[in-house]
Design a protein around this motif. Structure first.
Motif, PDB file in Angstrom:
ATOM      1  N   ALA A   1      54.483  37.940   6.369  1.00  0.00           N
ATOM      2  CA  ALA A   1      54.398  36.678   5.766  1.00  0.00           C
ATOM      3  C   ALA A   1      52.746  36.434   5.216  1.00  0.00           C
ATOM      4  O   ALA A   1      52.665  35.700   4.112  1.00  0.00           O
ATOM      5  N   ARG A   2      51.915  36.890   5.969  1.00  0.00           N
ATOM      6  CA  ARG A   2      50.476  36.688   5.364  1.00  0.00           C
ATOM      7  C   ARG A   2      50.064  38.177   4.676  1.00  0.00           C
ATOM      8  O   ARG A   2      48.807  38.211   4.348  1.00  0.00           O
TER       9      ARG A   2
ATOM     10  N   ALA B   1      46.456  41.165   6.572  1.00  0.00           N
ATOM     11  CA  ALA B   1      46.264  40.589   7.955  1.00  0.00           C
ATOM     12  C   ALA B   1      46.089  41.641   9.293  1.00  0.00           C
ATOM     13  O   ALA B   1      45.977  41.263  10.256  1.00  0.00           O
TER      14      ALA B   1
ATOM     15  N   ALA C   1      42.749  37.395   6.773  1.00  0.00           N
ATOM     16  CA  ALA C   1      42.839  35.784   7.270  1.00  0.00           C
ATOM     17  C   ALA C   1      41.866  35.317   6.159  1.00  0.00           C
ATOM     18  O   ALA C   1      41.933  33.927   6.028  1.00  0.00           O
TER      19      ALA C   1
ATOM     20  N   ILE D   1      43.675  34.231   3.042  1.00  0.00           N
ATOM     21  CA  ILE D   1      44.403  33.048   3.094  1.00  0.00           C
ATOM     22  C   ILE D   1      43.633  31.815   3.359  1.00  0.00           C
ATOM     23  O   ILE D   1      44.008  30.808   2.530  1.00  0.00           O
ATOM     24  N   GLU D   2      42.766  31.877   3.888  1.00  0.00           N
ATOM     25  CA  GLU D   2      41.476  30.739   4.022  1.00  0.00           C
ATOM     26  C   GLU D   2      41.180  30.300   2.628  1.00  0.00           C
ATOM     27  O   GLU D   2      41.058  29.206   2.390  1.00  0.00           O
TER      28      GLU D   2
ATOM     29  N   MET E   1      50.752  33.459  -1.941  1.00  0.00           N
ATOM     30  CA  MET E   1      51.829  34.510  -1.534  1.00  0.00           C
ATOM     31  C   MET E   1      52.813  34.475  -2.762  1.00  0.00           C
ATOM     32  O   MET E   1      53.128  33.466  -3.117  1.00  0.00           O
TER      33      MET E   1
ATOM     34  N   CYS F   1      55.144  39.321   0.459  1.00  0.00           N
ATOM     35  CA  CYS F   1      53.975  39.858   1.276  1.00  0.00           C
ATOM     36  C   CYS F   1      52.714  40.077   0.382  1.00  0.00           C
ATOM     37  O   CYS F   1      51.796  40.307   0.734  1.00  0.00           O
TER      38      CYS F   1
ATOM     39  N   ASN G   1      49.587  39.266  -2.125  1.00  0.00           N
ATOM     40  CA  ASN G   1      48.802  37.950  -2.073  1.00  0.00           C
ATOM     41  C   ASN G   1      48.197  38.023  -3.571  1.00  0.00           C
ATOM     42  O   ASN G   1      48.006  39.184  -4.202  1.00  0.00           O
TER      43      ASN G   1
END
Length: 567
Positions: free
Chosen positions: A240-241, A245, A275, A278-279, A288, A299, A301
Motif C-alpha cells: 500500500a505504501r 517502503a 517513508a 509518503i511524508e 498513490m 502500489c 507512487n
C-alpha cells in the motif's frame, strides 16, 4: 476472436492468424516462451532480423479479475544472449486482450534502418505507418504527441532513444491508466534495443467500443474474483505504501547494496526510505495510484519535486537501492530525477544503477557524485563514451573500465536483493533462464532446502507472469488454477497447474541450452564466493550440485498450491 498479429518489418506488412486451440490458457510469459522456442534460432543475432519481439498479455488480461492486466514482452536478450521475458504493468495488456489479440509478434527489420514506424491497433484491425516526427524523441514527448490524436482512450508502448540506439540496457515504456506517464517499463534484458532494431518506435492500442472478456463460467469467475478482492483489501496490504517502503527492511536483512555492493547497509538509509516520499505527499502533492484499470493494490507512487510539480511515477525500491545506496547517493529528489531520466531515455534502472556503481568503483566516476551521474545519463543521446558504456549495462561497463567487481549473472546486472545474504535467491539468479532477476523467484526467508525453495518460487512466478496478475496482488497457485479453469472451461488439476509453470521454465531453459548456455554459466561472480558481506559475514557458498538440483522437478508439496508469487 482470439488471434495473433504478425508485424513483418522487412516487408512492412501485417498478417492475422487464429490463435491455436491447443494453446488455451497459454498467455504472457508461457506464450512468449513457446513462440520464441518454436520460431527463433537461439544462436541468432539478438539485434538482427532473425530475432522476434513478442508482446503477449497474460491469459486473464482484459477480464474482470483484479489487477490482472500485465503484459509480457519477450525476445532473445542482447544483454544475456539467452531468452528474456520482461513483465510490465500499465494499460496496453488490458487493451490488447480486450481487442482479442493474444500476441503481437514483430519480426524482421526495415531495409532503411533510419526510418521509424508506428503500429496502431484498434477494433478495426491494425495499420503500420512511418512516423518521422517521433524519431529520437524521449518517451514522455512521444506519449504527449500520440495523445493529441488518441487521447486518453488509447495506451502506448514506446521505444526510447536508448532503444533506438540499440543500447543493451534499453527498456520499453508503457503508459498507465490515465495515459499520463510512460513510466511502466518492460525493463530488463535490453528488449528496448530489440524494439529499436525493428525500427518500431511506438504501438498505439485503442480498445474503444470493447468490453471485458467473458469467462466460460461467469458466475463462478465473478464469485472468486470478488472474494479475492475482499480478502486482499482486508489483509495486510503489504504494498500500500509502494515498494519504496522496503528500504529499512532490506537494510535490516543485509540486502541494501551500497558502493557497488562493498557493503549491504547504507549509513544514510533513513534519507532514502520510501517513508519520506509518503511524508511529502501532504506538502508537495502526488500520492498513490494504480497503473492499470482494475488494480486494487495501488502500489505506484506519484512523486513531485519540492515545488510541487510532477517529477516521476513509480519510484520503486529497486531504483532507490541501485541508484541510491549502490551509488552512495542519499537524496531522494536526486534519485527521482535519475529515475525520470531513465524513463525518458528508456533505460532499465536496475541495469543502469549497477553500471553506474561499477564505473564509480573503477574510478570513472566518484561515489556519491549525483551531478556527475545525471550528466552521464544526459550524455546518452549525445553519444558520449562513458554514457554509452553505462547504457550498455554493467558487464560492458566493467570490461571497458577494468573493474574487478562486476555484479552480473549471464551478463545481466544483479538486482538489489543480495544473493550472499539471501542464498535461495542466489540460487534463483544462477538458474533462472533470465539471468539475475529477482522477479523470477525471490526467496526472502531462509528455507531449509535452498534448491527446492528456488524451484518452487520460479514455478509460481512463471504461472503468475503468464496469468497477467501483478505479483503484488498475491494470488495463490490454486486461485490461478481455478480462474484458468473458469475462464477457459478447462479442468486443470493441482498437478496440471504446477506443470504449467514447470513447462514454461523448460521451454526457456531449452532455448538457452540451444543458445549455448551450460552449467558453467549458472554461477555468481567469483568474488561473491569469497568476499563476505561486512555486516553479517555471509558469502555465497552454495555447492554447484545443490544449484543443479533446480533443474530436476521435485515432488509437489501441498504447500505449493497456497504459495504466492514473490518479486
Amino acid at each position: 476472436m482470439e488471434r495473433i498479429l504478425r508485424v513483418n518489418m522487412s516487408e512492412l506488412k501485417l498478417r492475422e492468424e487464429p490463435y491455436p486451440r491447443e494453446w488455451a490458457a497459454l498467455g504472457g510469459r508461457a506464450l512468449s516462451a513457446r513462440i520464441l522456442l518454436g520460431e527463433v534460432d537461439p544462436k541468432c543475432d539478438a539485434l538482427g532480423p532473425g530475432n522476434k519481439l513478442v508482446f503477449a498479455p497474460g491469459c486473464l488480461a482484459g477480464s474482470i479479475a483484479p489487477t490482472s492486466g500485465r503484459i509480457s514482452v519477450g525476445g532473445k536478450s542482447p544483454l544475456t544472449g539467452g531468452i528474456k521475458e520482461a513483465n510490465a504493468g500499465g494499460q496496453p495488456g488490458q487493451k490488447l486482450a480486450r481487442l482479442g489479440y493474444w500476441a503481437v509478434i514483430v519480426e524482421g527489420q526495415p531495409s532503411d534502418p533510419g526510418k521509424r514506424y508506428k503500429l496502431t491497433i484498434d477494433r478495426n484491425g491494425a495499420r503500420l505507418e512511418e512516423c518521422p516526427e517521433l524519431k529520437g524523441r524521449r518517451t514522455y514527448d512521444v506519449a504527449a504527441l500520440l495523445g493529441r490524436d488518441a487521447g486518453k482512450r488509447a495506451a502506448f508502448i514506446i521505444c526510447g532513444p536508448a532503444g533506438e540506439a540499440r543500447l543493451k540496457g534499453a527498456s520499453i515504456a508503457l503508459t498507465d491508466e490515465d495515459n499520463r506517464y510512460p513510466s511502466r517499463h518492460a525493463a530488463r534484458g535490453g528488449l528496448g534495443a530489440v524494439m529499436g532494431s525493428k525500427g518500431l518506435k511506438a504501438i498505439v492500442v485503442d480498445d474503444e467500443g470493447t468490453s471485458a472478456r467473458p469467462a466460460k463460467d461467469p458466475e463462478g469467475f465473478k464469485e472468486l474474483v470478488t472474494s479475492m478482492t475482499k480478502a486482499y483489501k482486508a489483509g495486510p496490504q503489504l504494498f500500500a505504501r509502494g515498494t519504496a517502503a522496503f528500504v529499512p527492511m532490506a537494510s535490516m536483512m543485509d540486502s541494501l547494496p551500497t558502493r557497488n555492493r562493498r557493503q549491504m547497509q547504507f549509513e544514510h538509509s533513513d534519507a532514502i526510505d520510501g517513508a519520506r516520499i509518503i511524508e511529502n505527499f501532504e506538502r508537495r502533492g502526488g500520492g498513490m495510484h494504480n497503473c492499470m484499470t482494475g488494480c486494487v493494490v495501488q502500489c505506484s507512487n506519484v512523486v513531485n519535486g519540492p515545488d510541487g510539480t510532477y517529477k516521476t511515477s513509480a519510484l520503486e525500491f529497486e531504483t532507490i537501492a541501485m541508484m541510491g545506496s549502490n551509488c552512495a547517493i542519499a537524496d531522494l529528489d536526486v534519485i527521482a530525477t535519475i529515475d525520470r531520466l531513465c524513463d525518458e531515455l528508456g533505460l532499465d534502472t536496475i541495469e543502469t544503477g549497477a553500471a553506474l556503481a561499477v564505473a564509480m568503483d573503477a574510478g570513472a566516476l566518484a561515489f556519491g557524485d549525483a551531478a556527475a551521474a545525471i550528466r552521464v545519463l544526459e550524455g546518452v543521446e549525445k553519444g558520449e563514451e562513458l554514457s554509452l558504456a553505462i547504457a550498455n549495462g554493467a558487464a560492458f561497463t566493467g570490461r571497458k573500465y577494468g573493474a574487478q567487481r562486476i555484479p552480473v549473472v549471464k551478463g545481466q546486472g544483479i538486482p538489489a536483493w543480495e544473493p550472499r545474504s539471501l542464498k535461495a535467491t542466489g540460487v534463483t539468479y544462477c538458474t533462472s533462464p533470465m539471468g539475475a532477476d529477482h522477479t523470477a523467484g525471490l526467496v526472502a526467508m531462509p528455507p531449509l532446502d535452498l534448491a527446492q525453495a528456488s524451484q518452487e518460487a520460479q514455478i509460481v512466478n512463471a504461472i503468475c507472469d503468464s496469468s497477467g496478475f501483478c505479483q503484488f496482488m498475491q494470488p495463490t497457485t490454486d486461485e490461478m488454477r481455478r480462474l484458468f479453469n473458469m475462464m477457459y472451461g478447462l479442468n486443470m488439476s493441482e498437478e496440471d497447474i504446477v506443470n504449467y509453470g514447470w513447462q514454461c521454465l523448460q521451454d526457456e531453459w531449452e532455448f538457452n541450452r540451444r543458445a549455448g548456455f551450460t552449467e558453467k554459466d549458472d554461477v555468481l561472480p567469483d568474488w561473491m564466493r569469497t568476499e563476505p558481506v561486512p555486516s553479517n559475514g555471509a558469502v555465497f557458498d552454495v555447492p554447484a550440485e545443490e544449484i543443479r538440483r533446480v533443474y530436476t522437478k521435485m515432488p509437489v508439496r501441498p504447500e505449493l498450491l497456497q504459495m504466492r508469487p514473490t518479486g
